[in-house]
Scaffold this active site. Sequence first.
Site, mmCIF file in Angstrom:
data_model
loop_
_atom_site.group_PDB
_atom_site.id
_atom_site.type_symbol
_atom_site.label_atom_id
_atom_site.label_comp_id
_atom_site.label_asym_id
_atom_site.label_seq_id
_atom_site.Cartn_x
_atom_site.Cartn_y
_atom_site.Cartn_z
ATOM 1 C CD GLU A 170 -2.620 -0.789 0.662
ATOM 2 O OE1 GLU A 170 -3.005 0.081 -0.375
ATOM 3 O OE2 GLU A 170 -3.382 -1.844 -0.026
ATOM 4 C CG ASP A 211 -5.791 -7.736 -7.804
ATOM 5 O OD1 ASP A 211 -5.304 -7.913 -6.519
ATOM 6 O OD2 ASP A 211 -6.465 -6.914 -6.749
ATOM 7 C CD GLU A 249 -14.578 -5.186 -0.138
ATOM 8 O OE1 GLU A 249 -13.417 -5.576 -0.483
ATOM 9 O OE2 GLU A 249 -14.984 -4.680 -1.833
ATOM 10 C CD GLU A 305 -10.171 -1.694 -7.706
ATOM 11 O OE1 GLU A 305 -9.352 -1.796 -7.233
ATOM 12 O OE2 GLU A 305 -11.282 -1.582 -7.559
ATOM 13 C CB THR A 315 -2.503 -1.213 -9.526
ATOM 14 O OG1 THR A 315 -3.175 -2.281 -9.457
ATOM 15 C CG2 THR A 315 -1.532 -0.896 -7.975
#
Length: 1021
Positions: free
Chosen positions: A106, A251, A345, A363, A449
């Site tokens: 992160e 992902d 989720e 996304e 991303t």
Amino acid sequence: MIMSLIAFLFLSREEAKEMFYHAYTAYMDNAYPADELMPLSCKARWRDSEPSRGDIDETLGNFSLTLVDSLDTLVVLGDIEEFDRALRLVVRDVGFDHDLVVSVFETNIRMVGGLLSGHIMAEHLNQLYGALGWYRGELLTLAKDLATRLLPAFNTTTGIPHAKVNLKYGMKSPKLQGSRETCTACAGTIILEFAALSRLTGDPIFEEKARQAMDCLWSQRHRGSDLVGTVLNVHSGDWVRRDSGVGAGIDSYYEYLLKAYVLLGDEGYLERFNKHYSAVMKYISQGPMLLDVHMHRPHTTSRNFMDALLAFWPGLQVLKGDIKPAIETHEMLYQVIQRHNFLPEAFTTDFQVHWGQHPLRPEFLESTYLLYLATDDPYYLRVGEQVLRSLQKHAWVPCGYAAVKDVRTGVHEDRMDSFVLAETFKYLYLLFAKPSDLIIDLDQFIFTTEAHLLPLSLARLSNLTVVPGPDNQDTAQDSDVEYARSCPNAHYLFPGRHEFAETIRRPLKNFVNNVCPSRKTIKRKLRASEFQAGNSRHMGLLRDMGITIMALPDGRVQLLHTSSNAKSSDDAEEGLLFMQEMIELSKLQQEQPENPPRVVSFTRWTDGHSSKVTIQAGPAQFGLDLKGDVQVSGPVVKARHLRACDQLENEKEVRGKIVIMERGDCMFIEKARRLEALGAVGGIVLDNTPGTSAASSPMFAMSGDGTNDVSIPLVFLFSGDAEVLLKALQENPDLEVVLSDYVEKGKGSVEEVEVDGKDASEGAGEAGEAGEAGEASLEEGAMPQVISIINNRHQYHFQGSESVSNDDLVTVVEGQHEEQALSVPQDEAQKNQEILKELEEAETAEEILVAAVRYVNLRQEQENAKGNTPLLDHPSSSIVAELQSLLVRKTASDPSLLRSLLSVHLRELMAVLQQATPSPADLDASIHQLLNQLSAFSTKPPQENTKKPLVTTTASPQGAAQKGDFHENRLEHLTEKIQEKIRKLKKKYEGLIPQHIEGLLSDFEGTSPPNTKDANRKDEL
């Protein structure tokens, strides 16, 4: 048609921009320089200053995360002026020398990526427009400093970085001693930022470390399936979790393989991606759905649900050039959104909600934007508009945008992640923007991303000169695929314009509904967030839904839904939805940060002496926070009407005062808004359940409605504690009070200390002696009262300035041994007759108990007036015997009432008897006598249900209920549960003093409301 499309794009683009600024301004005004904004509380979220949320808090590092993450969004919106200001703030305020453990993944994608993109945008704008002439690469320096602090995480035998690192001490933090696992995406989503940093600074270490991690992940793939797992050991490289999919945990590893090729020009990354992509499409892609499989048994699915993070996949397929499956998967996801307003989720393969949370993820919007670019199909504009409408309707709050706790209920969560500004609003704006609306050419950049912009020109800085590659790379070879050297891969590119996209979507038109047909739309009559217990219409709607309400002794309510009791099948279904919403509201309230109690204090004069009275009060989760030295003072006035839900009769008296009002009929925050509009400086809400006290009930915090637009404070007083305030106001109509923070002094909910003009040491000594004396007198002569009993039939009824109704229970205030009598004197004989009549007319065990409490209170008042105060070691002469006689007489015509008292309501019954006599012997004798009576009823034939007037009989407790009179052999007529309950309670009550009764009652779980019939109640239990 063209003009209408242009107008639509313009309006939608402007609304998306306004949405960003609503969230951005709320953060800057209320949270900066903290990492995030808490939109419901409208305050900053600092690391370790709020209750821990677990791993999610490791995103935070007290480094102004939201501002750094949002920098390039300001450029996309064309706001150079605000970008300049934000850049200066980051340079001035942001640092990293913090003893905090953060997520490597992160911190890299949000902070390192945000700083790099901010630096690149500053340089780019200076070249294009001559802006930001003062900037000298400060953000690049910050990015290198932060990335250097992440490097210790890469010191592993495999090159796979640890999941976490301490910003100040690296891996030497005690919290990281057990670190050994990380996720595939965590290790594989570093190459873009670290490679960019190396090529911008000339320091190869960053790209080298990121490349080693990518190489290890590739080498650990399953050679038979070409799939990777989700979690692996950083030291050995062994897989810990072998689930393989394209969602959470994996992902962005796939994303960075393809984008590393695009950004860096290294064909090895493209070859690896194509190998993985073929495996995903072979094993994981099942029509429009993407289902996780076991990497070593790829034909076996590993779970029956999909998560929201896989919504990026259609966008990646667009970049790959494989448009057809991108359209199909996106369409499936959109149909799920249409069912729930947002993408849950996680959702099952039959499209039911698995995890209902939605933190406003980007996304799906990212894929929508890229599909629109690829197809030029206006359909995707309409999709984006629906997402925009859902955000405005279901996530907008006055202080930003709040995450959705559960898409089924729409309940909010006090959370606004930085990616909402960095990604969600960026992609939403770009969807409706034309290239001419932007001040930069996006074709020169690639999105990370986290939607940060990195320039494609980085490839010209040569990864071979700055960062030498390994000598022998494990390159992928596939005889079946001729790898394309361009991106998108033209071999997969779907031909044609938007008409072709429609031909792909058409067969999937009802894909979700065919798998799981939608229920017919129910027009909701009442939602949980709108429910008010004091609203008779709402109570009627609940009955129609088959919902009954059971009141608990501590003032809470318990809901029970029975579909068969509903008015219709639609009402029964709405009842289920209502219960679901209420559960989520309850969870949300429990998860709210615990607010400390407050106090209401004032000075009272008695016979020329002054004393300070302090009453513990409950806080509000809205309005002015009475924390620390913050306090509000002023004269008090009662609202008329007391519940302050309608227009007040005394509106002119409210200005500049603290208003007393009663709970009920409307929400707490609605009362506060009304009072603030009238000029009040504060409010005190009184509980509407008689006999409650802060000493015997859990602290009560008043919740709001998600919109904190109140600036005055509100506090909550339990009814028993409020009597002290009301009596003082009755004695002194000009009484002034102070609302302030609570400083713990003693265990009492109400404290009174003399404050006459004496020196401090003398006053303190006398106060201590007075406290000890008061405690002693309470033990010796206090009149014990049942604090918490089911008594919701009797509410406080205030009219104007009248005192408390005689129906209310008299409550002993801890620390005082004189009874606080607020009732108006009344003829004793008349009082007796009223209570006896109430007992005679009682139809349920609850009503009998209420009347019994009133009878005991009255008789104790009479005994006190005669000087006959019952003491612990002196058995009561008559009260318990009289009560016992009345109960036997009342239940003689209906033994089921006595059975209910001795089973379902046994704890309350024992508390009432304990109130009537402080003698354990008398309590024991009375219980046995009633059991004896119940046994006698069970051996007799049923009598006619004839009611006779009740009269008071006086007898000595020894004569009326000797323990030896109880026939043990008749216990066989009672159920084993009742017997066991009696034994446990008798053992629990052994040696108790009366003051402990209130504590037992407050934790009693088997109670029922007055309007619930005993026969039904036994079945429910």
